[in-house]
Design an enzyme around this catalytic site. Structure first.
Site, PDB file in Angstrom:
ATOM      1  N   SER A 175     -37.675  20.938-102.405  1.00  0.00           N
ATOM      2  CA  SER A 175     -38.070  19.818-103.265  1.00  0.00           C
ATOM      3  C   SER A 175     -39.388  19.167-102.833  1.00  0.00           C
ATOM      4  CB  SER A 175     -36.924  18.818-103.310  1.00  0.00           C
ATOM      5  OG  SER A 175     -37.184  17.828-104.273  1.00  0.00           O
ATOM      6  N   HIS A 176     -39.328  17.917-102.463  1.00  0.00           N
ATOM      7  CA  HIS A 176     -40.535  17.142-102.151  1.00  0.00           C
ATOM      8  C   HIS A 176     -40.870  17.195-100.660  1.00  0.00           C
ATOM      9  CE1 HIS A 176     -36.843  15.014-101.724  1.00  0.00           C
ATOM     10  NE2 HIS A 176     -37.413  14.223-100.841  1.00  0.00           N
ATOM     11  N   ASP A 225     -43.119  16.686-108.194  1.00  0.00           N
ATOM     12  CA  ASP A 225     -42.946  17.066-106.789  1.00  0.00           C
ATOM     13  C   ASP A 225     -43.008  18.582-106.577  1.00  0.00           C
ATOM     14  OD1 ASP A 225     -40.509  17.716-107.973  1.00  0.00           O
ATOM     15  OD2 ASP A 225     -39.394  17.346-106.125  1.00  0.00           O
ATOM     16  N   ASP A 255     -40.971  21.100-106.463  1.00  0.00           N
ATOM     17  CA  ASP A 255     -40.303  22.038-107.367  1.00  0.00           C
ATOM     18  C   ASP A 255     -40.241  21.545-108.809  1.00  0.00           C
ATOM     19  OD1 ASP A 255     -38.533  20.022-106.572  1.00  0.00           O
ATOM     20  OD2 ASP A 255     -36.787  21.250-106.991  1.00  0.00           O
ATOM     21  N   ASP A 305     -39.032  18.738-110.290  1.00  0.00           N
ATOM     22  CA  ASP A 305     -37.942  17.998-110.927  1.00  0.00           C
ATOM     23  C   ASP A 305     -38.089  16.483-110.837  1.00  0.00           C
ATOM     24  OD1 ASP A 305     -37.345  17.884-108.266  1.00  0.00           O
ATOM     25  OD2 ASP A 305     -35.315  18.706-108.425  1.00  0.00           O
ATOM     26  N   ARG A 306     -39.010  16.011-109.979  1.00  0.00           N
ATOM     27  CA  ARG A 306     -39.188  14.552-109.886  1.00  0.00           C
ATOM     28  C   ARG A 306     -40.453  14.114-110.612  1.00  0.00           C
ATOM     29  NH1 ARG A 306     -37.271  12.273-104.102  1.00  0.00           N
ATOM     30  NH2 ARG A 306     -35.386  13.517-103.931  1.00  0.00           N
ATOM     31  N   LYS A 331     -32.753  17.593-113.027  1.00  0.00           N
ATOM     32  CA  LYS A 331     -33.717  16.584-113.426  1.00  0.00           C
ATOM     33  C   LYS A 331     -35.031  17.287-113.723  1.00  0.00           C
ATOM     34  CE  LYS A 331     -34.250  15.565-108.539  1.00  0.00           C
ATOM     35  NZ  LYS A 331     -33.281  15.152-107.561  1.00  0.00           N
TER      36      LYS A 331
END
Ligand code: G1P
Ligand code: ZN
Length: 544
Positions: free
Chosen positions: A114-115, A278, A280, A282-283, A377
């Site tokens: 992720s982030h 982010d 990947d 999703d944010r 998300k």
């Protein structure tokens, strides 16, 4: 013809994977058999995938390509019939979710942390998503974890490497590997949800928009959607080339790590909208001209305005937020008469509600917002939501938010993170807080009287699973709230998160700095629970 090999290995001694799959430092994943253990455990816990399709892709971070080769060989050896892989091994998390759903695949493996930072010294991660496109349920996660502690061998092929840069079909043992365009299907889906004409018109008439892809996975998606399909100048999509180490940055779209674009928006004379996503994809980060939209507020505003968006004009079935997310959504749900759900942290808990049709929109305070279009998300979706709302209302972000607060009141919000604290000290802290909970009720503090105090647990009536120990909630008579919770995504020690929220009704002082508005509550959050005594920290190291 490649041979299937059975390789002996030893079980995991790791803790159960957290909020979103298995996440560790890259060098852990480079250890012999480590990734293989997890992948074999996943396959061992799935039934009926023989001959079926597996989607595989990741955010392009360091080790992505190596891991994909390992996974493909194991998928072939374990009996999958086909693998769909994003070109170059790239698939944003929401695009992977969509691809699984659209192609009716058995499931997918997504590689991302992720982030979190990437590169040889950074983080790596892996998770399994099921046929609905969403993260493995809590029950499946438990099963995989139990298996990983007893797995003694895994199956792989001694076949050749797959060429990830070649679109089209290749063979790996008995499995067909198809390398697909990672962007096209996703961009098409977005066109079905949003009024691209209206956004294009707004951009054409001088609306200024900048997007920061943070050298992460959304670069190619942003170029296709914002530049090619919506007419945003190429130079306004920043850091659009994905890099294995994210250009040395921390691909977390918040005011700290997306500082350049954040400061630009807040400079007084900046663009009408600045946004970022982010590692990947999703944010999201949403900042209007001089108006940062806190993620919990963004969720509430999106729900309040969803009727303006083509994909949602039929109305919303219901809405959900994770427990630590602010109550801003609750106010909108109440006023619109929408069914409302409060779930534990992590997208997997929204999955059943989305699948059963109980909710249409959901989100988290950690900059994740999404809908029933996928089961993750979705960062670019959230940005498009805002672009479409702005195009429909023909107002600025600030005007929309002020109007929102004047209607529903404002939930001032901040999160304090105490990162990399000693893991056992963090557990002791939570245990001690829990033991003393009842004594807190009725206590008078500098931020008012405490009304209730409890440990959040969640019963999922759809799969009848029960999840306890999801954080401690302290609710004040004024409607303010403090939540203490241990992160489930850290890779070093433990992270204590303290979520602080103060509600100001419409007509009250709606124009304060969030940090000032919650100052009293923030100091109460420290004294109430003696954070320093347990963790040795008197201040959080990240405040968002
Ligand atoms: C964090 C966020 C949570 C999010 C998760 C995965 O988890 O707080 O909302 O779902 O990352 O992106 P945590 O580290 O708090 O367990
Ligand atoms: Zn992410």
């Amino acid at each position: 013809m490649a041979n299937v090999l059975t390789i002996p290995t030893s079980p995991f001694d790791d803790q159960k994977p957290g909020t979103s799959g298995l996440r560790k430092k890259v060098d852990r994943f480079q250890e012999d058999h480590y990734l293989e253990n997890f992948v074999q455990s996943v396959f061992a816990c799935l039934d009926g995938f023989s001959g079926k399709t597996l989607v595989v892709g990741g955010d392009g971070r360091f080790h992505n390509d190596v891991a994909i080769q390992t996974i493909l060989k194991m998928a072939a050896a374990n009996g999958f019939g086909r693998a769909l892989v994003g070109l170059g091994g790239i698939l944003s998390t929401p695009a992977a979710s969509h691809l699984i759903r659209k192609t009716g695949s058995f499931g997918g493996i997504i590689l991302s942390a992720s982030h979190n930072p990437g590169g040889p010294d950074g983080d790596f991660g892996i998770k399994y998503n099921a046929a609905n496109g969403g993260p493995a349920t809590e029950a499946l996660t438990d099963k995989i974890y139990d298996y990983s502690r007893v797995v003694l061998s895994y199956k792989t092929l001694d076949g050749p490497e797959v060429d990830l840069e070649q679109l089209g079909s290749q063979r790996l043992g008995a499995m067909d590997v198809e390398i697909v365009d990672p962007v096209e299907d996703y961009a098409e889906l977005m066109e079905t949800l949003f009024d691209f004409d209206a956004i294009r018109q707004m951009v054409k008439s001088g609306f200024e928009f900048k997007f920061d892809a943070m050298h992460a996975v959304t670069g190619p998606y942003a170029k296709e959607i914002f530049t090619k399909r919506l007419g945003v100048p190429t130079s306004d999509v920043l850091n659009a080339n994905p890099k294995p180490d994210f250009g040395g940055g921390h691909p977390d779209p918040n005011p700290v790590h997306a500082k350049v674009i954040f400061d630009l928006a807040m400079s007084g004379d900046g663009p009408d909208l600045c946004a970022a996503s982010d590692g990947d994809g999703d944010r999201n980060l949403i900042v209007g001209k001089d108006c940062f939209v806190a993620p919990s507020d963004s969720l509430a505003a999106i729900v309040a305005n969803a009727h303006l968006i083509p994909g949602y004009t039929d109305g919303l079935k219901g809405v959900a937020r994770s427990m630590p997310t602010s109550g801003a959504l609750d106010k909108v749900a109440e006023s619109k008469g929408l069914p409302f759900y409060e779930t534990p942290t992590g997208w997997k808990f929204f999955g059943n509600l989305l699948d059963s049709g109980d909710i249409t929109l959901c989100g988290e305070e950690s900059a994740g917002t999404g809908s029933n279009h996928v089961r993750e998300k979705d960062g670019l979706w959230a940005v498009l939501m805002w672009l479409n709302i702005l195009a429909a209302r023909k107002q600025s972000v600030a005007e929309i938010m002020i109007d929102h607060w004047n209607t529903y009141g404002r939930n001032y919000y901040t999160r304090h993170d105490y990162e990399e604290v000693d893991a056992s000290a963090a557990k002791e802290f939570m245990a001690a807080l829990e033991v003393g909970l009842m004594k807190l009720v009725g206590q008078e503090t500098a931020a008012g009287v405490i009304k209730t105090a409890d440990v959040f647990s969640y019963y999922d009536s759809i799969d009848e699973s029960f999840t306890d120990n999801q954080g401690i909630r302290i609710l004040f008579e004024s409607g303010s709230r403090i939540v203490y919770r241990l992160s489930g995504t850290g890779t070093v020690g433990a992270t204590l998160r303290v979520y602080i929220e103060r509600y100001e009704p419409a007509g009250g002082n709606l124009n304060q700095e969030a940090s000032e508005a919650v100052a009293d509550l923030a100091s109460v959050s420290k004294s109430l629970a003696s954070i320093d005594r347990f963790t040795g920290r008197s201040e959080p190291n990240v405040v968002t």
